[in-house]
Each structure stands twice: as structure tokens, then as C-alpha cells.
Motif scaffolding. Structure first.
Motif, short mmCIF file in Angstrom:
data_model
loop_
_atom_site.label_atom_id
_atom_site.label_comp_id
_atom_site.label_asym_id
_atom_site.label_seq_id
_atom_site.Cartn_x
_atom_site.Cartn_y
_atom_site.Cartn_z
N ARG A 20 0.85 -1.18 0.00
CA ARG A 20 0.00 0.00 0.00
C ARG A 20 0.88 1.23 0.00
O ARG A 20 1.68 1.44 0.91
N HIS A 21 0.72 2.02 -1.04
CA HIS A 21 1.55 3.20 -1.20
C HIS A 21 0.72 4.46 -1.01
O HIS A 21 -0.49 4.46 -1.21
N ALA A 22 1.39 5.54 -0.66
CA ALA A 22 0.71 6.83 -0.51
C ALA A 22 0.91 7.67 -1.77
O ALA A 22 2.02 7.74 -2.31
N VAL A 23 -0.17 8.28 -2.24
CA VAL A 23 -0.10 9.20 -3.37
C VAL A 23 -0.81 10.49 -2.98
O VAL A 23 -1.51 10.55 -1.97
N SER A 24 -0.66 11.51 -3.79
CA SER A 24 -1.33 12.78 -3.52
C SER A 24 -2.84 12.58 -3.50
O SER A 24 -3.41 11.90 -4.35
N ALA A 25 -3.50 13.20 -2.53
CA ALA A 25 -4.96 13.08 -2.41
C ALA A 25 -5.67 13.79 -3.55
O ALA A 25 -6.86 13.60 -3.77
N THR A 48 4.05 7.66 -6.34
CA THR A 48 3.94 7.42 -4.91
C THR A 48 5.02 8.20 -4.17
O THR A 48 5.96 8.70 -4.77
N LEU A 49 4.87 8.27 -2.87
CA LEU A 49 5.86 8.98 -2.07
C LEU A 49 7.23 8.33 -2.16
O LEU A 49 8.24 8.98 -1.95
N CYS A 50 7.25 7.04 -2.47
CA CYS A 50 8.53 6.35 -2.58
C CYS A 50 9.04 6.36 -4.03
O CYS A 50 10.06 5.76 -4.32
N GLY A 51 8.30 7.04 -4.91
CA GLY A 51 8.83 7.27 -6.25
C GLY A 51 8.36 6.30 -7.33
O GLY A 51 8.92 6.29 -8.43
N ILE A 52 7.33 5.49 -7.05
CA ILE A 52 6.84 4.56 -8.05
C ILE A 52 5.70 5.21 -8.84
O ILE A 52 4.76 5.73 -8.26
N GLY A 53 5.78 5.14 -10.15
CA GLY A 53 4.71 5.66 -10.97
C GLY A 53 3.58 4.66 -11.06
O GLY A 53 3.81 3.46 -11.19
N LEU A 54 2.32 5.15 -10.98
CA LEU A 54 1.17 4.25 -11.08
C LEU A 54 -0.03 5.02 -11.62
O LEU A 54 -0.01 6.24 -11.72
N VAL A 55 -1.06 4.25 -11.99
CA VAL A 55 -2.33 4.85 -12.38
C VAL A 55 -3.34 4.52 -11.29
O VAL A 55 -3.45 3.37 -10.87
N VAL A 56 -4.05 5.54 -10.82
CA VAL A 56 -4.99 5.33 -9.71
C VAL A 56 -6.09 4.37 -10.14
O VAL A 56 -6.78 4.61 -11.12
N ALA A 74 7.10 0.72 3.28
CA ALA A 74 7.90 1.39 4.32
C ALA A 74 8.36 2.77 3.86
O ALA A 74 8.38 3.72 4.65
N GLY A 75 8.71 2.89 2.60
CA GLY A 75 9.18 4.18 2.08
C GLY A 75 8.08 5.23 2.11
O GLY A 75 8.30 6.37 2.53
N CYS A 76 6.88 4.83 1.68
CA CYS A 76 5.74 5.76 1.70
C CYS A 76 5.36 6.11 3.12
O CYS A 76 5.04 7.24 3.44
N ASP A 77 5.37 5.11 3.99
CA ASP A 77 4.98 5.33 5.37
C ASP A 77 5.89 6.34 6.04
O ASP A 77 5.44 7.27 6.71
N LEU A 78 7.18 6.20 5.80
CA LEU A 78 8.14 7.10 6.42
C LEU A 78 7.97 8.52 5.88
O LEU A 78 7.94 9.49 6.63
N ALA A 79 7.83 8.63 4.56
CA ALA A 79 7.68 9.95 3.94
C ALA A 79 6.39 10.61 4.41
O ALA A 79 6.33 11.82 4.65
N TRP A 80 5.33 9.79 4.53
CA TRP A 80 4.05 10.32 4.97
C TRP A 80 4.13 10.83 6.40
O TRP A 80 3.64 11.90 6.74
N ARG A 81 4.77 10.04 7.26
CA ARG A 81 4.89 10.46 8.66
C ARG A 81 5.68 11.75 8.78
O ARG A 81 5.35 12.63 9.57
N GLU A 82 6.72 11.87 8.00
CA GLU A 82 7.52 13.08 8.06
C GLU A 82 6.70 14.28 7.60
O GLU A 82 6.75 15.36 8.18
N HIS A 83 5.88 14.08 6.55
CA HIS A 83 5.08 15.17 6.04
C HIS A 83 4.00 15.58 7.03
O HIS A 83 3.73 16.77 7.22
#
Ligand SMILES: [Zn+2]
Length: 80
Positions: A14-19, A29-37, A52-61
């Protein structure tokens, strides 16, 4: 409170992307992976581990501390 990110299942994580991304938009994604919603992720995908990469970036943000989180003790001053 507005959320800056949403979570999407992608390739086993599960990755985080812009809302602001809409369905079928291309995003990164926050960890740099390109995807289509995806339009409607299947339920089992929401059980995938969080990236883990998205989670860390999200927490920092969001300013959320990494685990273990405080349980609340010591956060609220009694004012006495
Ligand atoms: Zn990720």
C-alpha cells in the motif's frame, strides 16, 4: 483537517499518493513509483503491507512520529 495523501494498493504494497489524484490519473507514490490510480481496489488488497518508504515519507510530512507512538500519557497537561 484535510488529508494530503491517500493510500493505494500497488504491486503488493500500500503506497501513498497525492490526495488530489483522481481515478485513472497517473501519479507517483511517495517512494517514487509511478502508477495509475485504480477505480476500485479489491478488498484483499487493503490487507497488503504498507510500503515502508511511503509510510516514512508520509509520517515526516504529517509530523507523525514513527512507532512506537505515544499512548497519550504525558501529552495532555492537566493544568493543575
Ligand atoms: Zn511506496
Amino acid at each position: 483537517m484535510s488529508r494530503s495523501f491517500r493510500w493505494l494498493p500497488h504491486e503488493g504494497r500500500r503506497h501513498a499518493v497525492s490526495a488530489r489524484l483522481e481515478v485513472r490519473d497517473e501519479g507517483v507514490t511517495l517512494c517514487g513509483i509511478g502508477l495509475v490510480v485504480p477505480s476500485s481496489p479489491a478488498y484483499p488488497q487493503w490487507c497488503w503491507p504498507t510500503c515502508a518508504g511511503c509510510d516514512l515519507a508520509w509520517r515526516e510530512h504529517e509530523g507523525i512520529q514513527p512507532y512506537p507512538r505515544p499512548t497519550g500519557r504525558g501529552l495532555e497537561e492537566s493544568g493543575r
